[in-house]
Design an enzyme around this catalytic site. Structure first.
Site, mmCIF file in Angstrom:
data_model
loop_
_atom_site.group_PDB
_atom_site.id
_atom_site.type_symbol
_atom_site.label_atom_id
_atom_site.label_comp_id
_atom_site.label_asym_id
_atom_site.label_seq_id
_atom_site.Cartn_x
_atom_site.Cartn_y
_atom_site.Cartn_z
ATOM 1 N N ASP A 1 -11.595 96.049 -30.344
ATOM 2 C CA ASP A 1 -12.902 96.541 -30.859
ATOM 3 C C ASP A 1 -12.730 97.116 -32.237
ATOM 4 O O ASP A 1 -11.470 97.063 -32.495
ATOM 5 C CB ASP A 1 -13.793 97.491 -29.651
ATOM 6 C CG ASP A 1 -13.084 98.754 -29.687
ATOM 7 O OD1 ASP A 1 -12.027 98.757 -30.289
ATOM 8 O OD2 ASP A 1 -13.749 99.713 -29.233
ATOM 9 N N LYS B 1 -14.220 90.187 -27.340
ATOM 10 C CA LYS B 1 -14.203 91.493 -26.689
ATOM 11 C C LYS B 1 -14.660 91.774 -25.475
ATOM 12 O O LYS B 1 -13.847 92.149 -24.266
ATOM 13 C CB LYS B 1 -14.812 92.590 -27.660
ATOM 14 C CG LYS B 1 -14.717 94.079 -27.075
ATOM 15 C CD LYS B 1 -15.550 94.924 -27.907
ATOM 16 C CE LYS B 1 -16.264 96.161 -26.998
ATOM 17 N NZ LYS B 1 -16.779 96.904 -27.635
#
Ligand code: SF4
Length: 217
Positions: free
Chosen positions: A143, A125
């Site tokens: 996410d 991420k």
């Protein structure tokens, strides 16, 4: 949901999302400094945006370059970033990462996914977000919001954010790669909430099979 309607869904999001609040990392990333994007993303993991924003302001007022951050005592970093989640681990990782950037990369953040993933505390991420916001390169930052919403859409059927990223890399038109996180983080914070999403006021409702949604408003 399939690619037949994905353009319509993204054009709805492009209208809706500017009315919601921009995520903290996007606000901090306006100056496109890869190092502040990197550190603010590390701080933002499992932490509320308002807490991250205040911690970033305190930390960057003390040090906003790898050289200066690597020279700070660990206790000073901890005190500056408290109460972000896992602040002790994050303080260690941010300091170690800063040191590696100085020693290995001349104080610069590498523009390479694999090199970013080698840094302490940097997962997919964070690495994707640094590529996108810090370097204006292609990436898909997944996410919890992107993972949850694309599964509710039935656009992917995956168990983890990492699987979602890999599936999106196969199916999502490239024109939306950079934007999907910017769109779905605020949408997930204000409309498509984890528990009881606001489906009644969602303009995507007509395209969304609401997979796994048990309760909604
Ligand atoms: S209809 Fe409900 S589940 Fe589907 S995107 Fe909108 S808020 Fe989320």
């Amino acid at each position: 949901m399939t690619n037949k309607v994905i353009h319509e869904v993204f054009s709805i999001l492009a209208e809706e999302v500017p009315r919601l609040q921009e995520p903290i990392v996007g606000r901090i990333a306006r100056d496109r400094d890869p190092f502040t994007v990197l550190v603010s993303t590390m701080l933002s993991l499992r932490t509320k945006d308002s807490t991250t924003e205040a911690a970033c302001a305190r930390l960057f007022s003390l040090a906003s370059t790898p050289e200066k951050l690597a020279a700070l005592p660990i206790e000073t970093i901890e005190a500056a970033i408290f109460p972000v989640g896992f602040y002790k681990t994050k303080a260690i990782n941010i300091r170690r990462t800063s040191g590696i950037l100085v020693e290995r990369y001349g104080g610069r953040v590498p523009c390479d996914m694999n090199e970013l993933l080698d840094l302490p505390g940097v997962g997919r991420k964070t690495a994707n977000l640094v590529m996108i916001l810090g370097f204006d390169e292609m990436g898909i930052c997944v996410d919890t919001h992107v993972h949850r919403i694309t599964n509710r859409w039935g656009y992917v059927a995956t168990r983890t954010p990492e699987e979602t990223e890999m599936r999106l890399r196969e199916v999502l038109p490239r024109e939306y790669w950079k934007d999907i996180n910017n769109f779905l983080v605020p949408y997930g914070q204000y409309v498509c909430l984890p528990v009881s999403p606001y489906c009644s006021r969602c303009r995507i409702k007509g395209y969304c099979p609401r997979i796994g949604v048990k309760k909604s408003r």
